[in-house]
Design an enzyme around this catalytic site. Structure first.
Site, PDB file in Angstrom:
ATOM      1  N   GLY A 510     -27.430  -2.381 -10.152  1.00  0.00           N
ATOM      2  CA  GLY A 510     -26.230  -4.026 -10.011  1.00  0.00           C
ATOM      3  C   GLY A 510     -25.814  -4.412 -11.470  1.00  0.00           C
ATOM      4  O   GLY A 510     -26.255  -3.907 -12.517  1.00  0.00           O
ATOM      5  N   ARG A 511     -25.028  -4.829 -11.460  1.00  0.00           N
ATOM      6  CA  ARG A 511     -24.354  -5.233 -12.344  1.00  0.00           C
ATOM      7  C   ARG A 511     -23.287  -6.194 -12.526  1.00  0.00           C
ATOM      8  O   ARG A 511     -22.906  -6.998 -10.729  1.00  0.00           O
ATOM      9  CB  ARG A 511     -23.144  -4.135 -12.899  1.00  0.00           C
ATOM     10  CG  ARG A 511     -22.209  -3.696 -12.123  1.00  0.00           C
ATOM     11  CD  ARG A 511     -20.953  -2.258 -12.714  1.00  0.00           C
ATOM     12  NE  ARG A 511     -21.680  -1.297 -13.467  1.00  0.00           N
ATOM     13  CZ  ARG A 511     -21.081  -0.516 -14.489  1.00  0.00           C
ATOM     14  NH1 ARG A 511     -20.693  -1.015 -15.671  1.00  0.00           N
ATOM     15  NH2 ARG A 511     -22.157   0.514 -15.204  1.00  0.00           N
ATOM     16  N   GLY A 512     -23.128  -6.979 -12.941  1.00  0.00           N
ATOM     17  CA  GLY A 512     -22.026  -8.304 -13.103  1.00  0.00           C
ATOM     18  C   GLY A 512     -20.810  -8.430 -14.366  1.00  0.00           C
ATOM     19  O   GLY A 512     -21.675  -8.042 -14.999  1.00  0.00           O
ATOM     20  N   GLY A 515     -24.040  -8.114 -17.534  1.00  0.00           N
ATOM     21  CA  GLY A 515     -24.160  -7.323 -17.583  1.00  0.00           C
ATOM     22  C   GLY A 515     -24.571  -6.215 -17.246  1.00  0.00           C
ATOM     23  O   GLY A 515     -24.160  -6.509 -15.520  1.00  0.00           O
ATOM     24  N   VAL A 517     -27.859  -3.776 -14.477  1.00  0.00           N
ATOM     25  CA  VAL A 517     -29.823  -4.273 -14.152  1.00  0.00           C
ATOM     26  C   VAL A 517     -30.518  -2.660 -13.957  1.00  0.00           C
ATOM     27  O   VAL A 517     -29.354  -2.170 -12.946  1.00  0.00           O
ATOM     28  CB  VAL A 517     -30.108  -5.556 -13.125  1.00  0.00           C
ATOM     29  CG1 VAL A 517     -30.735  -4.915 -12.522  1.00  0.00           C
ATOM     30  CG2 VAL A 517     -29.070  -6.344 -13.010  1.00  0.00           C
ATOM     31  N   LYS A 531     -32.547  -6.358 -16.994  1.00  0.00           N
ATOM     32  CA  LYS A 531     -31.065  -6.757 -17.059  1.00  0.00           C
ATOM     33  C   LYS A 531     -30.681  -6.523 -18.090  1.00  0.00           C
ATOM     34  O   LYS A 531     -31.361  -7.144 -19.300  1.00  0.00           O
ATOM     35  CB  LYS A 531     -30.756  -8.096 -16.019  1.00  0.00           C
ATOM     36  CG  LYS A 531     -29.352  -8.015 -16.649  1.00  0.00           C
ATOM     37  CD  LYS A 531     -28.691  -9.883 -15.981  1.00  0.00           C
ATOM     38  CE  LYS A 531     -27.562 -10.514 -16.240  1.00  0.00           C
ATOM     39  NZ  LYS A 531     -27.412 -11.993 -15.969  1.00  0.00           N
ATOM     40  N   ASP A 624     -23.396 -20.383 -10.082  1.00  0.00           N
ATOM     41  CA  ASP A 624     -23.107 -19.005  -9.067  1.00  0.00           C
ATOM     42  C   ASP A 624     -23.550 -18.867  -8.348  1.00  0.00           C
ATOM     43  O   ASP A 624     -24.433 -17.323  -8.099  1.00  0.00           O
ATOM     44  CB  ASP A 624     -22.397 -18.054 -10.503  1.00  0.00           C
ATOM     45  CG  ASP A 624     -22.029 -17.007 -10.399  1.00  0.00           C
ATOM     46  OD1 ASP A 624     -21.199 -17.179  -9.288  1.00  0.00           O
ATOM     47  OD2 ASP A 624     -22.544 -15.765 -11.136  1.00  0.00           O
TER      48      ASP A 624
END
Length: 784
Positions: A510-512, A515, A517, A531, A624
């Site tokens: 995963g990413r956002g 950063g 993960v 993360k 968020d």
């Protein structure tokens, strides 16, 4: 004496059991290739390709596939498994495990690469006649293949798609990833880009042309390119080219070389010399990044490519001119202290301060002198008009007689510099040396066993003498460790620990915005989500906020954090791993989230947010809430995650918490953010309502602009359906996701939708609190 005899007997029995223990462990492996045995290779049936360990430098090896050559001849590689993490020449192995995973191990200590595959039945590892290394299950099911993960080369039969790219090596002797890349851009056009440590620029096709001006098409969705056996290079963006030996069936390979040029090599048989039958550039200086800042690239057909420093500049590194040049002077900002030296046929691409058309030479010079950081200007005539380009950064320099015009470099008035050509080529050949030292192994089994026996006797006797003290100390140590963990809730990890746990940060889950993960396995066997936060201006404050917040939170519907890393520039968080990923992934993939699961996800998320808002020691706003931040465990129980944008709420001033910037994700943000109204816990309530509507309707919320239009359309659409009268079908049934099968309780679903609509009203005071939402859900019994 009796004591020593009995202890020695115990140790001998233990040592004698070691071979059987090792055999049991190795029984989980189907086969293994050793770096120490040159005969441990895999060959294709036609003999054209070989796979095995390649000696890339001093004690540095890579598992690779190459065209079969006579012994001692230079190898032509088509693929490497671990080009960026080379392994030791002692003890390294490639192992196919019975679970279907192919693993490369460095010196028996750490796994540096794997296919990350699983198989219900023992697979086969086969090198096909076209050079494709595959893991095959049941004779027809390909579990994994090397063609899907190219390095710097394509061979006939292999396609490059939008999911991969060809990346050059750093040099002719260093196979690690370089800075030039062949890839499909977002407009579906096949491009070459220089992506260096500091600068990045596209250089093919020429970026000053639109795609249609060079015959490329952006109207394709397939994105593929391949080279066939006849020598035709075909791309889905309408680019085609033929080799000079087109029509002959030869051995061929297409490679992006370390100099950034793409070439097709051909030959008739193995062992022969490769000939270049096509290349993207006939002159190597058209490639960006070959010479560093403040230098020109000059190409001569017989002497090759050379990097020349500008007048008044000297090499940063005398051994490598490709890193660029630095000034030998201090330039004053006063225009009267500067002059210009004309360099005919000199051209620098990019970083123009502006473009000035139909201006005189003196006017162009004045524009440059106005700027303290102007390093020179380009002045030329294209046959129609004069053009002036003041430059603030001098990169991608090219000195070519074909260029009409010249460059005027800015120098102090008192200087007398000239263009000089160094005796250094751009391509520097450096041998690789693996900077890891491992303990060498003893070849004699008898010596090894004897050493173990002697060491074990000494350790055993020492342990007996201090047995009581050791047990007492151990008990005390455990108690202190337990007290520390219960007091803090998490521990501090080192960067090396987390790098080893993630196998070099390989498996991204995963990413956002904050950063990326990665999945990892800690030393105690626990699977973790790690993360790695981005390096940004405010990253440390966000990191500390997240650690402090999550370290104090404890709820079944909030993600559990096990530790963190704060070492140098690295900031990382260690969470529990959630087997079923995020709610967003499950909704997008149409996984089997029935109505009961969706209701329980909505209820569990509400409970977690109610705890944040009203029950924990310091009330917290998440800021968020979105499907990506709601994670699901193995039983699809939800846990709220990612508190990087959280804000502690002052109990004594609930209506006016201060926020220094807008927080959240477009589409899920409450109107208070847009209209600069006081921020309260009701912003999380609003985001929660949008998420619940997404779960119910199955409509994906993707916002393309700042007007929240998609978000508004979803809310409006649900409200319109509720207000429409239809005696045949309930309004709830008309908005529910049609792809979800299974029974549901109409009354419960109606409450769920009604509560969600209450959450997304514009008036924040009219929205219910999260604790009130939980009460409304729990007051209705679910019947399935």
């Amino acid at each position: 004496m009796a004591f020593q005899t009995s202890s020695s007997l115990l140790i001998i029995l233990f040592v004698s059991a070691l071979p059987s223990l090792c055999l049991s462990s190795s029984s989980n492996n189907l086969f293994s290739l050793s770096v120490e045995n040159p005969e441990h290779v895999i060959k294709s049936r036609n003999g054209n390709f070989t796979a095995g360990f390649y000696d890339a430098g001093e004690n540095a090896f890579a598992f690779s596939i190459w065209f079969t050559e006579p012994r001692g001849q230079n190898l032509s590689f088509i693929w490497m498994a671990n080009r960026d993490v080379l392994v030791n020449g002692k003890g390294s192995t490639l192992t196919l495990r019975s679970n279907g995973n192919l693993v490369l191990n460095d010196a028996g200590q750490v796994d540096v690469w794997s296919t990350n595959t699983t198989s219900l039945k023992p697979p086969q590892l086969i090198l096909k006649d076209d050079g494709n290394l595959i893991l095959l299950e049941d004779s027809n099911h390909v579990v994994w293949q090397s063609f899907d993960f190219p390095t710097d080369t394509l061979v006939p039969g292999q396609r490059l798609t939008r999911h991969a790219s060809l990346v050059s090596s750093k040099s002719q002797t260093d196979p690690s990833s370089g800075f030039h890349k062949l890839f499909f851009d977002n407009d579906n056009v096949l491009r070459l880009v220089y992506d260096g440590p500091e600068l990045s620029s596209i250089y093919w096709p020429p970026p000053w042309f639109q795609p249609w001006q060079v015959g490329r098409s952006t109207f394709n969705a397939s994105r593929f390119v391949f080279l066939n056996l006849d020598g035709e290079f075909i791309s889905s963006d309408n680019f085609t080219s033929e080799t000079s030996d087109y029509g002959l069936v030869l051995q061929r390979r297409l490679t992006i070389d370390s100099d950034g040029n793409v070439r097709v090599y051909s030959r008739r048989h193995w062992g022969e010399k490769w000939d270049v039958s096509w290349q993207a550039f006939s002159a190597g200086c058209n490639v960006h990044g070959v010479c560093g800042e403040n230098s020109f690239c000059k190409y001569e057909p017989y002497t090759g490519r050379t990097c020349l420093c500008l007048p008044g500049y000297k090499l940063k590194d005398e051994s490598d001119s490709s890193v660029g040049c630095q000034p030998e002077f201090n330039l004053s900002c006063n225009p009267e202290d500067s002059g210009f030296l004309h360099i005919p046929n000199g051209d620098f691409y990019g970083y123009d301060q502006g473009t000035y058309l139909n201006v005189t030479f003196d006017e162009c010079k004045k524009e440059c002198l106005k700027l303290c950081n102007c390093k020179g200007f380009q002045y030329s005539h294209d046959g129609y008009q004069f053009k002036c380009y003041p430059k603030t950064l001098l990169v991608n320099g090219n000195l070519s007689p074909a260029f009409v015009g010249g460059f005027h470099v800015r120098l102090p008035n008192s200087s007398s510099f000239s263009l000089q050509e160094p005796d250094i080529k751009c391509e520097i050949v450096k041998a690789i040396k693996l900077e890891r030292v491992y303990v060498s192994r003893h070849d004699s089994v008898f010596v090894k066993v004897l050493l173990w026996v002697v060491l074990a006797i000494g350790v055993f006797e020492f342990a007996c003498i201090f047995l009581f003290w050791c047990l007492t100390w151990k008990k005390s140590s455990k108690q202190q460790t337990y007290d520390h963990l219960t007091g803090t809730g998490f521990r501090k990890y080192s960067y090396s620990e987390l790098k080893e746990a993630t196998r070099g940060f390989r498996e991204e889950i995963g990413r956002g915005a904050g950063g990326i993960v990665y999945k990892g396995v800690l030393k105690d066997g626990r699977v973790a989500a790690i993360k790695r936060l981005n390096e940004a201006n405010q990253i440390e404050s966000e990191f500390l906020a997240e650690v402090n917040l999550i370290g104090r939170l404890n709820h079944m519907n909030l993600i559990d954090m096990w530790g963190y890393c704060a070492e140098g520039k690295y900031r990382m968080l260690v969470y529990e791993y959630m087997e079923n990923g995020s709610l967003a992934e499950n909704l997008e993939s149409n996984k089997s989230l029935d109505w009961r699961k969706r209701y329980e996800i909505a209820l569990g998320t509400a409970r977690g947010l109610a705890y944040l808002h009203e029950e924990c020691l310091e009330w917290v706003l998440h800021c968020d809430i979105k499907p990506q931040n709601i994670l699901l465990d193995s039983d699809y129980k939800p846990k709220v995650a990612d508190f990087g944008l959280s804000k502690l709420q002052n109990r004594n001033d609930l209506n006016n918490p201060s926020f220094s910037r807008i927080r959240g994700t477009r589409g899920y943000m409450a109107p208070e953010w847009v209209f600069n109204l006081p921020i309260t816990s009701k912003v999380d309530v609003y985001s929660y309502g949008i998420v619940v509507l997404e779960m119910i309707t199955g409509k994906s919320l993707r916002v393309d602009g700042p007007d929240h239009s998609h978000q508004g359309r979803l809310v409006t659409w649900v409200r319109e359906k509720r207000n429409e009268g239809d005696g045949m079908v309930s309004w709830v049934e008309r908005i529910m996701d049609p792809t979800v099968e299974g029974s549901f309780d109409m009354k419960t679903m109606e409450v769920l939708v009604t509560v969600a609509l209450q959450c997304v009203v514009e008036d924040r005071d009219a929205r219910p609190s999260m604790s009130r939402i939980v009460e409304m859900f729990q007051s209705h019994e679910i019947e399935y």
